[in-house]
Design a protein around this motif. Sequence first.
Motif, short mmCIF file in Angstrom:
data_model
loop_
_atom_site.label_atom_id
_atom_site.label_comp_id
_atom_site.label_asym_id
_atom_site.label_seq_id
_atom_site.Cartn_x
_atom_site.Cartn_y
_atom_site.Cartn_z
N THR A 198 0.81 -1.22 0.00
CA THR A 198 0.00 0.00 0.00
C THR A 198 0.84 1.26 0.00
N ASP A 199 0.46 2.22 -0.86
CA ASP A 199 1.08 3.54 -0.84
C ASP A 199 0.49 4.34 0.31
N ALA A 200 1.33 5.04 1.05
CA ALA A 200 0.88 5.75 2.26
C ALA A 200 1.39 7.18 2.25
N TYR A 201 0.60 8.09 2.87
CA TYR A 201 0.93 9.51 2.91
C TYR A 201 0.70 10.04 4.32
N VAL A 202 1.65 10.81 4.81
CA VAL A 202 1.51 11.48 6.10
C VAL A 202 1.76 12.97 5.88
N SER A 203 0.81 13.79 6.29
CA SER A 203 0.94 15.24 6.12
C SER A 203 0.97 15.93 7.48
N ALA A 204 1.58 17.09 7.49
CA ALA A 204 1.61 17.94 8.68
C ALA A 204 1.23 19.36 8.28
N VAL A 205 0.23 19.91 8.95
CA VAL A 205 -0.15 21.31 8.77
C VAL A 205 0.41 22.07 9.96
N ALA A 206 1.30 23.02 9.69
CA ALA A 206 1.88 23.84 10.74
C ALA A 206 1.06 25.12 10.87
N VAL A 207 0.67 25.44 12.11
CA VAL A 207 -0.19 26.61 12.35
C VAL A 207 0.49 27.52 13.37
N PRO A 208 1.23 28.52 12.89
CA PRO A 208 1.83 29.49 13.83
C PRO A 208 0.79 30.47 14.31
N LEU A 242 0.37 21.63 15.28
CA LEU A 242 0.45 20.72 14.14
C LEU A 242 -0.85 19.95 14.01
N GLU A 243 -1.28 19.74 12.77
CA GLU A 243 -2.39 18.84 12.48
C GLU A 243 -1.86 17.77 11.54
N LEU A 244 -1.85 16.53 12.01
CA LEU A 244 -1.25 15.41 11.27
C LEU A 244 -2.33 14.50 10.69
N ARG A 245 -2.09 14.04 9.47
CA ARG A 245 -3.01 13.11 8.83
C ARG A 245 -2.22 11.96 8.21
N PHE A 246 -2.77 10.77 8.33
CA PHE A 246 -2.16 9.57 7.76
C PHE A 246 -3.22 8.88 6.91
N VAL A 247 -3.00 8.82 5.60
CA VAL A 247 -3.97 8.19 4.70
C VAL A 247 -3.26 7.17 3.83
N LEU A 263 -2.18 26.28 -3.23
CA LEU A 263 -2.95 25.10 -3.63
C LEU A 263 -2.32 23.84 -3.05
N ASP A 264 -3.16 22.97 -2.44
CA ASP A 264 -2.72 21.70 -1.87
C ASP A 264 -3.61 20.58 -2.39
N ASN A 265 -3.08 19.36 -2.41
CA ASN A 265 -3.85 18.24 -2.95
C ASN A 265 -4.71 17.56 -1.87
N PRO A 266 -5.48 16.53 -2.22
CA PRO A 266 -6.39 15.91 -1.25
C PRO A 266 -5.72 15.32 -0.01
N ALA A 267 -4.43 14.99 -0.10
CA ALA A 267 -3.70 14.47 1.06
C ALA A 267 -2.93 15.56 1.78
N GLN A 268 -3.27 16.83 1.51
CA GLN A 268 -2.59 18.00 2.07
C GLN A 268 -1.12 18.07 1.67
N GLY A 269 -0.83 17.63 0.46
CA GLY A 269 0.49 17.82 -0.11
C GLY A 269 0.54 19.15 -0.84
N HIS A 270 1.52 19.98 -0.52
CA HIS A 270 1.59 21.31 -1.13
C HIS A 270 1.97 21.21 -2.61
N ILE A 271 1.23 21.93 -3.45
CA ILE A 271 1.48 21.90 -4.90
C ILE A 271 2.23 23.15 -5.34
N THR A 272 1.64 24.31 -5.11
CA THR A 272 2.25 25.55 -5.55
C THR A 272 1.58 26.73 -4.86
N ASP A 273 2.20 27.91 -4.97
CA ASP A 273 1.59 29.13 -4.46
C ASP A 273 2.07 30.32 -5.28
#
Length: 450
Positions: free
Chosen positions: A84-94, A175-180, A278-288
């Motif tokens: 299985t392919d797995a993704y872990v994201s972290a949203v940093a909120v200062p 931090l807000e962490l997600r594992f999908v 812009l970020d993708n469905p797994a909260q991966g950053h794409i561009t800004d």
Amino acid sequence: MKRQRNRGRAMLAALAAMCATVVVLPGQAYAAGPPAYSFDPDAKNVQGAQLNAEASVLQPGAVYRSSIEPGEKLYYRVKLDSLTDAYVSAVAVPKSGGSVAYGDGITVSIRTLNDSRCSSNQTTFGSGETPRPIAAYAHRTIGKGTSTTCKDAGPYDVLVERESKPTSSPEAWNLELRFVEEPALKSGGPTETTAPKDWPSATPAPLDVEAQKRTGGSSYYDATSLKTGEWIDEIAPGQTRFYRVPVDWGQQIYASAVLSNTTTDTTEFIGNALTLSLDNPAQGHITDTSLSYAGKSATTALKPLPPVAYRNRYDYSSQVSTLRFAGWYYLSVTLSPKVAESYGKDPIALTMSVQVNNEAGESPYDGDPGIFAVTEKDKELAQSGDSAPKAAKSATMQVVAAGALGTGTVLVLGLGAWTLLARRRAAAAGGPGPVHQQPPPFGGPPQQGW
């Protein structure tokens, strides 16, 4: 019957409580500053570890809350199989009132227990140096380009690192962490292992539609749903607005933001005043992208991006490889707090333009695609503008209302049956019937004097 009556009252009370709303008059929303980031209420608290041996295990499909200090390197752990392919994201909120420097940001990586890196991605605040929620993700994928040491089943480390200059605010970032986990592919496809090289890269013509009002959310959790169109909002200095757009397989997303002029006489120039991300469905950053502001209308747009395709993951550019699955794509807009110094704290009108082009293609997954899909319900939410929690609340209200209505029907039918039975008994006894009698308390005898 008494139990049915109590149940009906409870449901009606719940419905009334859920229907209660707080009315906010214009200008009141920003009296105490921009609203805080809305963390997922189902997020579980987890402590990052400085030693990987002490790392807490994250579960797939779950959301977690944590925090990180300046310069910290924190470990978390995931357990992966060999398929299985797995993704872990972290949203940093200062904190919105703090400060960040150029180059400040977070790096997320997934590593074996031998510290071999499977993948790593970094997101920074950019040259605007504006504190805002930023997201980064790492993945362990089984396909082409993956190290053989990352294909085995077993425990893997997730390392989250914070970069902060000495001049930056020293407070901890939330931090807000997600594992999908990504679903398995259908048998036989897709088989291409190279990223597409030719795709429509021209900026589309402006939309010829009437702009509509739609208020952005304050996080990924409560992001406002958008579809192709022009959307009018407002944004205050220091605030971040969140939106989400359903983008299916084979579709391209284009987005731009226009910051309105102000009525002040000031024309002071502010560089990187507004950032569109812009970020993708797994909260991966794409561009800004960002725009400068001098009190007059200003616009910025994301560079054209390729259509969503599974094979995008084989591209070396993160702006292409992150467009690897269908689902909700997240747009966020941040207005620098520096704007308040010259143009005041009041919100400024913001117009979002969104286009999703091309017909939707077929999903490559076998079985339930989870978050990596665009459903008919998603399309309805994009049409209505509801966020995920608002849609869930609406669905709950409908269930409660239906339950209360059903209970009320039971009560009416029960009362009708009692009346019919009383009339029959009165007729059999030669009496006048129940017209002079009061309906009984549920479970009690008839009462005189009605």
